[in-house]
Write a protein that holds these residues in place. Sequence first.
Motif, short mmCIF file in Angstrom:
data_model
loop_
_atom_site.label_atom_id
_atom_site.label_comp_id
_atom_site.label_asym_id
_atom_site.label_seq_id
_atom_site.Cartn_x
_atom_site.Cartn_y
_atom_site.Cartn_z
N ARG A 90 4.86 -6.53 15.23
CA ARG A 90 4.40 -7.82 14.65
C ARG A 90 5.41 -8.35 13.65
N ILE A 91 5.87 -7.43 12.81
CA ILE A 91 6.85 -7.86 11.79
C ILE A 91 8.11 -8.39 12.47
N ALA A 92 8.53 -7.63 13.50
CA ALA A 92 9.74 -8.06 14.21
C ALA A 92 9.56 -9.43 14.83
N PHE A 93 8.36 -9.59 15.43
CA PHE A 93 8.09 -10.90 16.08
C PHE A 93 8.11 -12.03 15.06
N ARG A 94 7.45 -11.68 13.92
CA ARG A 94 7.40 -12.73 12.88
C ARG A 94 8.80 -13.06 12.40
N ASN A 95 9.56 -12.07 12.22
CA ASN A 95 10.93 -12.32 11.76
C ASN A 95 11.70 -13.16 12.77
N GLU A 96 11.46 -12.85 14.08
CA GLU A 96 12.15 -13.61 15.14
C GLU A 96 11.76 -15.09 15.09
N ALA A 97 10.42 -15.32 14.99
CA ALA A 97 9.91 -16.70 14.94
C ALA A 97 10.43 -17.41 13.71
N GLY A 98 10.39 -16.69 12.59
CA GLY A 98 10.89 -17.29 11.34
C GLY A 98 12.36 -17.64 11.46
N LYS B 47 14.00 -18.29 14.18
CA LYS B 47 14.15 -19.48 15.04
C LYS B 47 13.83 -20.75 14.28
N ASN B 48 12.75 -20.68 13.51
CA ASN B 48 12.30 -21.85 12.75
C ASN B 48 13.35 -22.25 11.73
N LEU B 49 13.88 -21.24 11.06
CA LEU B 49 14.88 -21.52 10.04
C LEU B 49 16.13 -22.15 10.67
N THR B 50 16.48 -21.61 11.87
CA THR B 50 17.65 -22.17 12.57
C THR B 50 17.42 -23.64 12.89
N LYS B 51 16.21 -23.85 13.36
CA LYS B 51 15.86 -25.25 13.72
C LYS B 51 15.92 -26.16 12.50
N GLN B 52 15.34 -25.65 11.38
CA GLN B 52 15.35 -26.45 10.15
C GLN B 52 16.77 -26.69 9.68
N ARG B 53 17.57 -25.61 9.82
CA ARG B 53 18.97 -25.76 9.39
C ARG B 53 19.66 -26.87 10.21
#
Length: 323
Positions: free
Chosen positions: A71-79, A81-87
């Motif tokens: 779960r942590i790994a998944f969350r980190n992955e999603a985060g 991706k999101n951060l990349t997108k925001q960047r």
Amino acid sequence: MANGVHTEEFELTMEDENLCAGSAKSEASLNRSGEEDEVTSVVSGRKLWRLVVVSFALLCILQAIFSISLRIAFRNEAGFKNLTKQRDELKRINSDIEGRYKSLTEERDELKRINFAIEANSENLTEERDALKKINSDIVASFKNLTEERDELKRINFDTEASRKNLTEQRDELERKLNISDSQCHSLTEESDKLKKRLKNGWLYFSGSFYYISSNEKTWQESRKDCIQKGADLTIINNREEQNFIRQFKKYLWIGLTDIETEGKWKWVDGTPLTRSFWDSKEPNGKTLENCGQIKNPNLQNNWNDERCSNTHNWICEEKGSL
Ligand code: MAN
Ligand code: CA
């Protein structure tokens, strides 16, 4: 839970030790009795059971850890991706802002330039503005004067128009009257000329008619023909005054009376029936032989006679008219 696990591990170790000890003991006492074998078997079953429970518990713990890690790994992955997108989005926005900044800077510089030019011309424009204000003020004053003059002219024009209309109407009325007068004058002149001519040729005027008394004799028809040629006809006697007027000439005269169409039905030459008559007391007596009327005995007030139409006599013509 970890404590629990450690406890179980500790117990397991102890059991193992016991088991090992037990095993050594059992080897040492292979030849012991069956009662002792039964006790040893029960103890081994319990240990096995404990081992199963502990193993299962360990599996559960591992499962939970694995699940949490995933779960942590998944969350980190999603985060991530999101951060990349925001960047990327921020990069894009930043690029836009930079572009706008550049554009705004250019505009600012252009405005500065314009402002500088405006300031340079400001003084001239102020002077021009003041001059224009003065001109405008003069124009406003002139406009006011012109408006007043226009209103005054409108008023005068309105009055003039009303007068003109009135005068036009009066003129038309006078022209109409003048035309009537002209035509009346013309016809009166013609009439007057005709009457003058008649009077000059021996015609007489009496009470709205002109009379002509012949100087020769003709039959009734020829006498009538002569009157018609003169624009008149044989005389029609309407009343006593006229009767007396004609009687005064003391002549036998054909008048415009006949019953030639129907015996006994006396009619005037204009087609009207005889209503007021001045027959001699014994007349008319000629029946179908005497069908034309004449004035006869001048000494009698009533002196009409019916006479043969073919006889010749003087005659009297009459035409309506006035002096
Ligand atoms: C003549 C004619 C007649 C008339 C008699 C009257 O004969 O004129 O028409 O009636 O006179 O006496
Ligand atoms: Ca007669």
